[in-house]
Design an enzyme around this catalytic site. Structure first.
Site, mmCIF file in Angstrom:
data_model
loop_
_atom_site.group_PDB
_atom_site.id
_atom_site.type_symbol
_atom_site.label_atom_id
_atom_site.label_comp_id
_atom_site.label_asym_id
_atom_site.label_seq_id
_atom_site.Cartn_x
_atom_site.Cartn_y
_atom_site.Cartn_z
ATOM 1 N N GLU A 55 0.830 -1.211 0.000
ATOM 2 C CA GLU A 55 0.000 0.000 0.000
ATOM 3 C C GLU A 55 0.861 1.256 0.000
ATOM 4 O OE1 GLU A 55 -2.890 -0.165 -0.771
ATOM 5 O OE2 GLU A 55 -3.067 -2.313 -0.512
ATOM 6 N N HIS B 113 2.210 2.208 -3.258
ATOM 7 C CA HIS B 113 1.268 2.994 -4.073
ATOM 8 C C HIS B 113 1.416 4.484 -3.757
ATOM 9 C CE1 HIS B 113 -0.887 -0.048 -6.207
ATOM 10 N NE2 HIS B 113 -1.403 -0.629 -5.141
ATOM 11 N N GLU C 209 -0.218 -2.594 -9.909
ATOM 12 C CA GLU C 209 -0.262 -3.607 -8.854
ATOM 13 C C GLU C 209 1.033 -4.421 -8.845
ATOM 14 O OE1 GLU C 209 -2.445 -3.807 -6.451
ATOM 15 O OE2 GLU C 209 -3.486 -2.111 -7.367
#
Lengths: 400, 139
Positions: free
Chosen positions: A144, A147, A225
């Site tokens: 996460e 990102h 991803e």
């Protein structure tokens, strides 16, 4: 990496413009049906686009967190999770630790939001917090935070808010059309055959707009991803952590309640997993979990973008890491797993208690230990009876 | 969380590191999925996931008993049987959120239930309820 970050900024701009185009054509279609003047619809759509883009830029993160039902927590609420996020902040070199949010949901998922690395947040479901051991949790948090580091989060927030707007407008426009019995189209057909054709195209577009918008969205969200997975392996120096976390996520059948079409691509794995809509679906926002796990497990003893790219090539004959990330010298040896149940590391039961105590605290439950047998009773704030009987030993305990 | 039967607030009772939601009014018990998984970890060890899935997805029992709504997702729950001697009719959330045991009936059944005869997940679950709600059942 910088090329990747600037490419993401360009893509954010392109995405916002393309979504804007979809919105304006949608406005044109709505204008034909509900206003006398199609350009009136375009003007409204343009205004909505500008407002929503500004809202998404300045408030996107809080809207998405609120939609997901996420609540912000402090270090004292869950020290272990904070500790991991702090660790990963240093490992991935973020200027500021992201805020930490909890979603009270038994489903397993997590996501990150934010405008830039100095203003970001990570959210995780309580179910996931209970299920993952330290290495796995570290892997998911690193994914996460990658990102955030790769500047995917702003793009994701903007796309989610714009897509949400398009979905809502199309939904209500098509419902209005249905209930008004096609009033608009009759009017258009009065003006001749040409008008009817335009109206028909408008109608088709009204139905297709959310699908178009979603396709644009899908196109951009899959590659990042892989990159976030590769980054997580590098930051944690332990690809197996994320691999085993993804396996747990993939095996779970619970669907997250707070997710909707617009927010789906933000999550670590696709939150929709009802039958007929498997995570491996072609239209999925995420690469198949099994493939992501395989790549991570093939990385061998070096945690680097090069190792990830090599593993991806071997697994699915794909290039998934941008060239700029491959030229860097970032490569570290993989570390050993941390032992579950080692000193200070809670097991599954203790993790569940830890997470539930946090949720009870957040929901203002009162703890009461039975005066006789010591059984722990927790009373919700709306429990107002003056006494409660312990079902284990029968002792009546006063609640005040 | 409120009781699926009488909507009064449920309390949480913790026993043997596992918590369950308990309605002090009707004495019904709610197990959410997470708690059920922990209990099955004790009962079935490595097969815990299969045991939990089995408990949540049994064939629907035919009964005239009123349907209850899942306190988590608010959808109607399914009726199913667990245990054999004698069987207990419980409510199970079709979306897998958890299991609901009606108070009075459960206590009646549990007072007749012989502890740990079969050693399977049903027996372990009913034993756990029996031990946790000892005072209630022996009344």
């Amino acid at each position: 990496m910088w090329e990747q970050i600037s490419a993401n900024r360009t893509r954010s701009a392109v995405l916002v413009i393309m979504m804007g185009a979809v919105l304006i054509i949608l406005g044109y279609a709505v204008g034909i049906y509900f206003l006398d003047e199609p350009w009136g619809g375009v003007a409204v759509a343009a205004a909505v686009w500008i407002i929503m883009t500004l809202v998404a830029y300045f408030q996107g993160d809080s809207i998405l967190l609120a939609t997901a039902g996420a609540k912000k927590i402090e270090k004292k609420d869950h020290p272990r999770l904070f500790n991991i996020v702090e660790e990963m902040t240093i490992a991935c070199g973020l200027p500021r630790m992201p805020d930490v949010y909890i979603i009270d949901d038994p489903a397993l998922n997590a996501f990150a939001v934010g405008r830039d690395p100095s203003k970001s947040a990570v959210a995780i479901t309580s179910g996931l917090l209970q299920k993952l051991n330290r290495d796995e949790l570290q892997g998911v948090m690193a994914h996460e935070m990658a990102h955030v580091k790769n500047r995917d989060v702003l793009l994701m927030s903007m796309a989610a808010v714009l897509l949400g707007t398009i979905v809502i407008i199309s939904y209500y426009a098509s419902r209005m059309l249905f209930y008004s019995g096609g009033r608009g189209s009759r009017r258009s057909s009065d003006s001749g055959g040409g008008g009817a054709i335009i109206a028909l195209i408008g109608l088709v577009f009204m139905i297709l707009a959310p699908i178009f918008a979603q396709l644009i969205y899908f196109a951009i969200s899959r590659r990042r991803e892989y990159l976030a997975d590769a980054s997580a392996a590098l930051f944690t120096r332990y690809p197996e952590g994320l691999a085993s976390a993804l396996e747990k996520l993939g095996a779970s059948t619970n669907q997250i309640r707070g997710a909707n079409q617009a927010t789906a691509p933000m999550y670590t794995v696709n939150p929709f997993r009802e039958e007929g809509r498997k995570a491996a679906d072609l239209t999925s926002t995420h690469p198949p979990i099994s493939e992501r796990v395989k790549i991570l497990r093939r990385m061998g003893h070096s945690a680097s973008y090069q190792a990830y790219e090599r593993a991806a090539e071997e697994t699915s004959k794909k290039h998934v890491i941008p060239a700029s990330a491959l030229t860097g010298a970032d490569s570290v040896p993989v570390r050993a797993p941390s032992a579950e149940g080692a000193v200070g590391e809670p097991d599954k039961f203790a993790r569940t208690r830890e997470t539930q105590n946090m949720l009870f605290g957040m929901a203002n439950y009162r703890q009461l230990n039975c005066a006789n047998c010591g059984t722990t009773l927790r009373l919700p704030p709306n429990f107002t009876a003056p006494a409660v009987r312990c079902p284990h030993c029968g002792t009546v305990n006063k609640t005040a | 969380m409120n009781c699926p039967k009488d909507h009064s607030p449920m309390i949480v009772v913790e026993h043997d590191r596992i918590a369950l939601d308990y309605c002090p009014e009707c004495r019904g018990v709610w197990f959410d999925r997470g708690e059920l998984e922990l209990l099955m970890e004790l009962a079935c060890g490595g097969e815990a996931d299969a045991c939990t899935a089995d408990l949540l997805t049994r064939p629907e029992a035919t009964t005239a008993e009123a349907r209850r709504r899942c306190p988590i997702c608010n959808h109607n729950m399914r009726k199913e049987h667990i245990g054999q001697q004698p069987a207990v009719l419980i409510d199970s959330c079709g979306r897998g959120d958890g299991l609901w045991f009606d108070g009075g009936e459960l206590h009646q059944v549990l007072s007749q239930f012989q502890a740990g005869v079969e050693g399977n997940q049903d027996a372990r679950l009913l034993d756990f309820l029996k031990e946790t709600l000892k005072a209630d059942i022996n009344e």
